[in-house]
Design a protein around this motif. Structure first.
Motif, PDB file in Angstrom:
ATOM      1  N   GLU A 141       0.980  -1.331   0.022  1.00  0.00           N
ATOM      2  CA  GLU A 141       0.173  -0.145   0.111  1.00  0.00           C
ATOM      3  C   GLU A 141       0.806   1.714  -0.574  1.00  0.00           C
ATOM      4  O   GLU A 141       0.186   2.343   0.038  1.00  0.00           O
ATOM      5  CB  GLU A 141      -0.715  -0.047   0.979  1.00  0.00           C
ATOM      6  CG  GLU A 141      -1.779  -0.870   1.241  1.00  0.00           C
ATOM      7  CD  GLU A 141      -2.227  -1.473   2.396  1.00  0.00           C
ATOM      8  OE1 GLU A 141      -3.060  -0.429   3.186  1.00  0.00           O
ATOM      9  OE2 GLU A 141      -3.180  -2.191   2.545  1.00  0.00           O
ATOM     10  N   ASP A 170       2.687   9.214   1.954  1.00  0.00           N
ATOM     11  CA  ASP A 170       1.985   8.512   2.239  1.00  0.00           C
ATOM     12  C   ASP A 170       1.807   9.447   3.673  1.00  0.00           C
ATOM     13  O   ASP A 170       1.418   8.276   4.603  1.00  0.00           O
ATOM     14  CB  ASP A 170       2.623   7.193   2.624  1.00  0.00           C
ATOM     15  CG  ASP A 170       3.436   6.137   1.419  1.00  0.00           C
ATOM     16  OD1 ASP A 170       2.091   5.988   0.136  1.00  0.00           O
ATOM     17  OD2 ASP A 170       3.949   5.568   0.886  1.00  0.00           O
ATOM     18  N   HIS A 208      -1.720   8.167   5.571  1.00  0.00           N
ATOM     19  CA  HIS A 208      -1.315   6.202   5.161  1.00  0.00           C
ATOM     20  C   HIS A 208      -1.629   6.434   7.279  1.00  0.00           C
ATOM     21  O   HIS A 208      -1.041   6.828   7.704  1.00  0.00           O
ATOM     22  CB  HIS A 208      -0.099   5.613   4.867  1.00  0.00           C
ATOM     23  CG  HIS A 208      -0.604   4.238   4.486  1.00  0.00           C
ATOM     24  ND1 HIS A 208      -1.040   3.800   5.980  1.00  0.00           N
ATOM     25  CD2 HIS A 208      -0.822   3.139   3.682  1.00  0.00           C
ATOM     26  CE1 HIS A 208      -1.363   2.131   5.704  1.00  0.00           C
ATOM     27  NE2 HIS A 208      -1.535   2.048   4.221  1.00  0.00           N
TER      28      HIS A 208
END
Length: 426
Positions: free
Chosen positions: A190, A212, A215
């Motif tokens: 991911e 990210d 995230h």
């Protein structure tokens, strides 16, 4: 066809360059008080220096360096930052062997990174930085932090935030590294492609990823502060205690990391909280490093430093409405009327300049009225008028442009008179 400056570069013209000169002089004076000496290193170095000194896993090395082969087939790189060059010089010149340690340097100069240009971030930018090499005393960390904060405060900035973290020693980092890998590995697919590589090379830098940052795994990542051994905890406590003694405010951010692979213990950033400064609030950053000197061929030596962008400093000053005390006016403007007076004016202008007086004159053959207008536009404090009559009487007419008062001064005494007027007789 017209030729413009390359994208990501800029011309700094008069009217703006005076601000740069003032800021650079203030920073130089601050370093003098802290007993940091200037070092000047080459603008380009062997590429290997930055690969080893900055780190192969960093965005700087992987994406941003200006690298090319010279005529001898050697790979060279325009310096993207200052620390690696300073450390290389420290090692090459065996400065580590000198008796007076730590070695304390500062530098100001252009750096080069291939980034997307935006306000306050250019492909060629000017960086001011310091490095203290040869001591692992936490008091040196506090000194560097104090100098960094003073760099901004003494120029008039108030909306500042000092953010601190500890990256720990090698043992602490290794324990934290394993915890980070175990935490992020289930989310590997991911993460962005860069972070997938960082997870193997330097997982600490995953925490610094711009892509990210939202995230869910980022917010739950194990903090380095939970993995500090006793030595690292004690080191960090000492740094904070020294800051407390000096009355320097700070906040702790356990997710703060630095781009250099060899940082340990103290890491920090200074941010602007000024309204309208922009989305990127970081003004400068730095930290302690061990292993970097060895990486470029020297003995085991600890160091600490920081660097700031002069462009972003000027942006912060503008955002807070700080007016720098620049004296952009002219001391004297020389008006000459007649051929013989022109010759005498050239000689007198030269003598005044040699005596330290700032002088300019007309070079376009303007009439007297136009010359006075030019003097006014240039902000001249005094206008010196020399014509045939004055030359015959061996005098020059001196007009104070603030009060309007005029005096005739002998040509032999005018240099001394002008120095006295401009210095208040000191």
């Amino acid at each position: 066809m017209s030729i413009n400056a390359p994208r990501g570069t800029q011309d700094i013209l008069p009217g703006t360059s005076e601000k740069w000169q003032f800021v650079e002089q203030q920073l130089t004076d601050l370093c003098r008080r802290y007993h940091y000496k200037e070092i000047r290193t080459p603008i380009f170095e062997h590429t290997e220096l930055f690969q080893r000194g900055v780190g192969d896993s960093t965005d700087i090395v992987q994406k941003e360096m200006y690298t090319f082969e010279d005529r001898g087939g050697r790979s060279v790189t325009l310096r993207p930052e200052g620390t690696a060059s300073v450390v290389r010089s420290f090692v090459q010149n065996k400065v580590y062997g000198l008796p007076n340690q730590p070695t304390k340097y500062f530098y100001i100069g252009p750096m080069f990174r291939y980034e997307r240009p935006q306000q306050g971030r250019q492909r060629q930018f000017v960086q001011f930085g310091i490095e203290a090499l040869g001591s692992d005393d936490p008091a040196v960390d506090a000194e560097v932090l104090a100098l960094a904060m003073s760099s901004y405060e003494e120029l008039g900035l108030k909306s500042l935030k000092l953010v601190l973290n500890s990256l720990g020693d090698q043992e602490s980092r290794e324990t934290h590294r394993k915890a980070l890998v175990n935490h992020f590995d289930p989310y590997r697919d991911e993460l962005c492609s860069d972070c997938q590589v960082r997870l193997d090379q330097n997982p600490l830098r995953v925490l610094d990823c711009k892509k990210d940052r939202e995230h869910p795994a980022m917010g739950k990542a194990p903090s380095i502060l939970e993995y500090l051994n006793e030595y690292s905890k004690d080191y960090f406590e000492k740094v904070k205690s020294f800051l407390d003694v000096m009355g320097i405010d700070y906040v702790i951010d356990p997710n703060l990391v630095r781009g250099l692979d060899y940082y340990n213990h103290t890491a920090f950033e200074i941010m602007s909280e000024a309204e309208g400064f922009g989305a990127i609030t970081t003004l400068s950053g730095g930290g302690r490093y061990t292993g970097l000197v060895q990486e470029v061929g020297g003995p085991e030596t600890s160091g600490i430093g920081f660097a700031m962008s002069i462009e972003r400093l000027l942006m912060a000053l503008e955002a807070e409405g700080v007016e720098l005390p620049l004296d952009e006016g002219l001391d004297c403007y020389m008006v000459a009327l007649g051929e013989e007076a022109e010759k005498a004016a050239v000689r007198l202008t030269y003598e005044l300049r040699k005596a330290g007086v700032q002088v300019d004159k007309d070079y376009l053959g303007k009439k007297m009225k136009a010359q006075f207008k030019a003097a006014d536009r240039l902000g001249a404090k005094y206008v010196l008028v020399l014509g045939d009559r004055e030359l015959e009487d061996n005098v020059i007419n001196v007009k104070d442009m603030t009060s309007g008062e005029q005096k005739e001064i002998s040509l032999e005494e005018v240099v001394t008179y002008m120095k006295d007027q401009l210095t208040g007789g000191e």
